[in-house]
Enzyme design. Structure first.
Site, PDB file in Angstrom:
ATOM      1  N   ASN A 134       0.821  -0.524   0.332  1.00 54.72           N
ATOM      2  CA  ASN A 134       0.215   0.037   0.069  1.00 54.72           C
ATOM      3  C   ASN A 134       1.045   1.547  -0.360  1.00 54.72           C
ATOM      4  OD1 ASN A 134      -1.368  -1.739   1.097  1.00 54.72           O
ATOM      5  ND2 ASN A 134      -3.134  -0.454   1.829  1.00 54.72           N
ATOM      6  N   VAL A 175      -0.522   6.650  -1.257  1.00 52.34           N
ATOM      7  CA  VAL A 175      -0.402   5.921  -0.232  1.00 52.34           C
ATOM      8  C   VAL A 175      -1.415   5.214  -0.392  1.00 52.34           C
ATOM      9  CG1 VAL A 175      -0.623   6.544   2.299  1.00 52.34           C
ATOM     10  CG2 VAL A 175       1.361   7.334   1.412  1.00 52.34           C
ATOM     11  N   CYS A 176      -2.055   3.907  -0.202  1.00 55.85           N
ATOM     12  CA  CYS A 176      -2.782   4.147  -0.631  1.00 55.85           C
ATOM     13  C   CYS A 176      -3.782   3.185   0.738  1.00 55.85           C
ATOM     14  CB  CYS A 176      -3.420   2.420  -1.558  1.00 55.85           C
ATOM     15  SG  CYS A 176      -2.529   2.594  -2.969  1.00 55.85           S
ATOM     16  N   LEU A 177      -4.762   4.086   0.935  1.00 56.23           N
ATOM     17  CA  LEU A 177      -5.593   4.357   2.234  1.00 56.23           C
ATOM     18  C   LEU A 177      -6.821   4.866   2.182  1.00 56.23           C
ATOM     19  CD1 LEU A 177      -3.659   5.962   5.101  1.00 56.23           C
ATOM     20  CD2 LEU A 177      -4.316   3.085   5.215  1.00 56.23           C
TER      21      LEU A 177
END
Lengths: 99, 265
Positions: B106, B113-115
């Protein structure tokens, strides 16, 4: 002044000040969106009270009316409560001020 | 029913900005967020707002214990939109070895930023009840014990030792990029963060040396990243040399600082 009448105390009221205290009835102290107390107003308003009321959702979460309105009209909100993500709908008559 | 989720493309705080001035709600809410962070500081997380623009902040996350990120220094840049908190902040991960290392499924090498709360990943999205604290905690939670599983479809270990092989790559890159590169100044940090990182490095030095000794068996072997993100050869000997030099130079600097104090007296 007669000695036998103690109750007859000679006080003359010239002026009196009444102090009242009001509070929104909510399970939380502050708005979950702007994080200001309900007794203060939302950051867009200047005067607290009826002009900047508190709103209650059916999920029993509380926000300033102005704050939750802004969120709900945003498409990304999908009309969900910011705190519990349930569908948001107003509890009627949540804008009651208790003195 | 799975709905089609549109992930945001405009995640990069350096490239995307409305150009609009932050509204009063935005600024007052950021102040509230920062003061609550001051009241209840988060362990291993430092948030430093820009002196001239409160909507910009630098975040330093120290890798949590018992994870392959342990005691690495990870730098993020965060920017609040003009209509925060109705819209989420934009966050960029900067400790990527100049875009060469993918530290987590992520945390992309390009800084994405993979959120889900940032709108860059599927799942529960942003709500205005979130704040700076909840965002940085979510980022920190990506740095977990077994980051292998963060990749969708890898909830179970596909091949034997995949979890371990991925962790060793992350351990190595944490020490190489998240410690050495940062301390050597290859990765520019805001000045007030440099002091924090130098002090922590001295405190963590024994841990680094012990970890290097433990992983020395992999010296000279190629990375075996099961996700195929990172390529390279383990070189713990070189990391140890670099750390030794860093340690000496910080000690020298500290000794000089002491001298100055003595003269001042």
């Amino acid at each position: 002044m007669a000695n036998n009448d103690a109750a007859d105390f000679d006080v003359k009221i010239i002026k009196w000040n009444v102090v009242a205290f009001w509070k929104w009835i909510a399970s939380e102290e502050e708005c979950g969106i702007c994080r200001f107390e309900f007794e203060a107003c939302c950051p867009d308003c200047r005067l607290p009270g009826e002009s900047c009321p508190m709103a209650e959702g059916k999920c029993h979460h509380y926000f300033h009316l102005h704050c939750i309105q802004k969120w709900i009209k945003n498409v990304q909100s999908k009309r969900k409560c910011p705190l519990c993500r349930q569908d948001w709908s107003y509890v009627e008559d949540s804008s009651e001020i208790v003195l | 029913m799975a709905s089609v989720i549109k992930l945001r493309e405009d995640w990069d705080p350096d490239k995307h900005s409305s150009g609009l001035n932050p509204n009063t709600v935005c600024v007052s809410r950021i102040r509230r967020d920062l003061s609550s962070l001051l009241k209840d500081p988060l362990s291993g997380i430092l948030v430093i707002p820009d002196q001239d623009d409160i909507t910009k902040m630098n975040v330093l996350v120290t890798g949590p214990c018992e994870t392959p990120y342990e005691k690495g220094f990870f730098h993020f840049f965060m920017r609040m939109p003009y209509n925060y908190p109705i819209h989420p902040p934009r966050v960029k991960f900067l400790t990527t070895g100049a875009g060469s290392v993918r530290f987590n499924p992520n945390l992309y090498a390009n800084g994405k930023v993979c959120l889900s709360i940032l709108g860059t990943w599927s799942g529960p999205g942003w709500t205005p009840a979130q704040n700076v604290t909840s965002v940085v905690l979510s980022i920190q939670s990506l740095m977990c014990e077994k980051p292998y599983h963060n990749e969708p479809g890898y909830e179970f270990e596909r091949n034997k030792d995949d979890v371990r092989n991925y962790n060793i790559v992350i351990y190595h890159e944490t020490l190489r990029v998240g410690v050495c590169d940062v301390l050597e100044g290859k990765h520019p940090l805001p000045p007030n963060m440099i002091d924090v990182v130098s002090d922590s490095f001295i405190d963590f030095y024994d841990y680094y040396m012990a970890k290097i000794d433990e992983l020395m068996v992999y010296q000279g072997k190629p990375f075996r990243d099961p996700h195929g993100f990172n390529r390279g050869t383990f070189n713990f000997i070189h990391i140890r040399e670099r750390m030794g030099k860093i340690f000496k130079s910080i000690q020298k600097k500290n000794a000089k600082a002491k001298e100055v104090i003595v003269i001042d007296d």
